[in-house]
Design an enzyme around this catalytic site. Structure first.
Site, PDB file in Angstrom:
ATOM      1  N   ASP A  61     -11.977  94.980  28.032  1.00 32.21           N
ATOM      2  CA  ASP A  61     -13.068  95.925  27.829  1.00 32.21           C
ATOM      3  C   ASP A  61     -12.546  97.311  27.451  1.00 32.21           C
ATOM      4  OD1 ASP A  61     -14.829  93.951  28.496  1.00 32.21           O
ATOM      5  OD2 ASP A  61     -15.772  95.034  30.153  1.00 32.21           O
ATOM      6  N   ASP A  62     -13.373  98.014  26.630  1.00 33.16           N
ATOM      7  CA  ASP A  62     -13.178  99.420  26.268  1.00 33.16           C
ATOM      8  C   ASP A  62     -12.199  99.584  25.104  1.00 33.16           C
ATOM      9  OD1 ASP A  62     -14.861  99.857  28.453  1.00 33.16           O
ATOM     10  OD2 ASP A  62     -13.165 100.164  29.801  1.00 33.16           O
ATOM     11  N   HIS A  89     -19.551  96.391  23.128  1.00 31.78           N
ATOM     12  CA  HIS A  89     -19.606  96.880  24.513  1.00 31.78           C
ATOM     13  C   HIS A  89     -20.412  98.175  24.608  1.00 31.78           C
ATOM     14  CE1 HIS A  89     -18.438  96.721  28.634  1.00 31.78           C
ATOM     15  NE2 HIS A  89     -17.521  97.659  28.603  1.00 31.78           N
ATOM     16  N   HIS A 129     -20.933 103.480  26.326  1.00 30.87           N
ATOM     17  CA  HIS A 129     -20.561 102.945  27.634  1.00 30.87           C
ATOM     18  C   HIS A 129     -21.371 103.583  28.770  1.00 30.87           C
ATOM     19  CE1 HIS A 129     -18.005 101.305  30.881  1.00 30.87           C
ATOM     20  NE2 HIS A 129     -17.649 100.420  29.968  1.00 30.87           N
ATOM     21  N   HIS A 149      -8.957  95.425  32.010  1.00 29.74           N
ATOM     22  CA  HIS A 149      -9.032  96.719  31.348  1.00 29.74           C
ATOM     23  C   HIS A 149      -7.603  97.159  31.045  1.00 29.74           C
ATOM     24  CE1 HIS A 149     -12.774  96.369  33.662  1.00 29.74           C
ATOM     25  NE2 HIS A 149     -13.309  97.124  32.720  1.00 29.74           N
TER      26      HIS A 149
END
Length: 241
Positions: A52-53, A103, A107, A197
């Site tokens: 993620d990210d 995503h 965020h 992550h």
């Protein structure tokens, strides 16, 4: 006196409703509309690595190098803001054969977000990912895994799948590569989706754990697939590594 009793009952009922909605918004296995995937039931020893990210200039290439060294496909859930700022990194992820997912743009938690903002968050991120040169399937992962009514409804209306996860090894101890690795190697089951992550400097332990996770799972007989492979049931030897 009767008014006081009704007031107390009302407070209790509202509290229970609030608790129920909070639990629903956090659920990894259920949503109110559309399709959600947190893992698949399969006799095959396959798992999906997801990140993620980002993407971020400081760490994306490091992660890609680890995956390339071990010939492992993964799924990257990127934010639109970062994808728009770094289209070269989107291209690098795509060129290495990995899947890219949405995503959200910023965020932010999307539980009570207005529908117009939900649409912009998702559609602008789609556009940023496509502008970077990725033309594969686009699934969606909610920021913080939170969703309630509006977001699942929009996703269902636009034929998008919500992707959650079944393993989150960083919850054990995010600052210990050994703990993260041990969690994955002892808890992973067939068809799991593993969330990590790895895009920020604070996540060095996760990046350090990645090679040991890959070699350890391979040693147990697991093969690596993308999220769409799991979703579509494409789990033959040609689709998995």
């Amino acid at each position: 006196m009767r008014f006081v009793k009704f007031s107390i009952v009302g407070v209790v009922v509202l509290g229970l409703v609030g608790f129920g909605l909070l639990h629903l918004s956090r659920s990894r296995t259920y949503q109110t509309f559309g399709t959600l995937l947190d893992r698949v039931e399969t006799p095959q020893q396959v798992v999906a690595l997801t990140f993620d990210d980002g993407p971020t200039p400081a760490h994306t290439q490091t992660v890609l190098d680890i995956l390339a060294q071990h010939d492992v496909p993964a799924t990257f859930y990127v934010t639109g803001h970062d994808a728009d700022a770094h289209p070269d990194l989107i291209r690098a992820i795509a060129d290495d054969g990995h899947e890219i997912g949405n995503h959200s743009w910023s965020h932010q938690r999307m539980v009570f977000m207005p529908m117009g903002d939900i649409r912009r968050e998702i559609e602008q991120t789609d556009a940023a990912i496509r502008a970077g040169g990725y033309d594969g399937p686009l699934t969606f992962r909610p920021p913080f895994g939170k969703k309630l009514f509006g977001l699942p409804w929009f996703l269902s209306q636009t034929d998008r799948t919500t992707i959650m996860w079944s393993q989150e090894p960083e919850q054990s101890d995010p600052n210990s590569a050994a703990s993260i690795t041990d969690h994955v190697l002892t808890q992973t089951k067939n068809g799991d989706i593993i969330l990590m992550h790895v895009m920020f400097s604070s996540r060095q332990s996760s990046r350090d754990a990645l090679p040991a996770i890959i070699t350890g799972l391979r040693g147990q007989g697991y093969r690596f697939v993308t999220v769409s492979d799991l979703l579509d049931g494409q789990l033959d030897d040609q689709a998995a590594r």
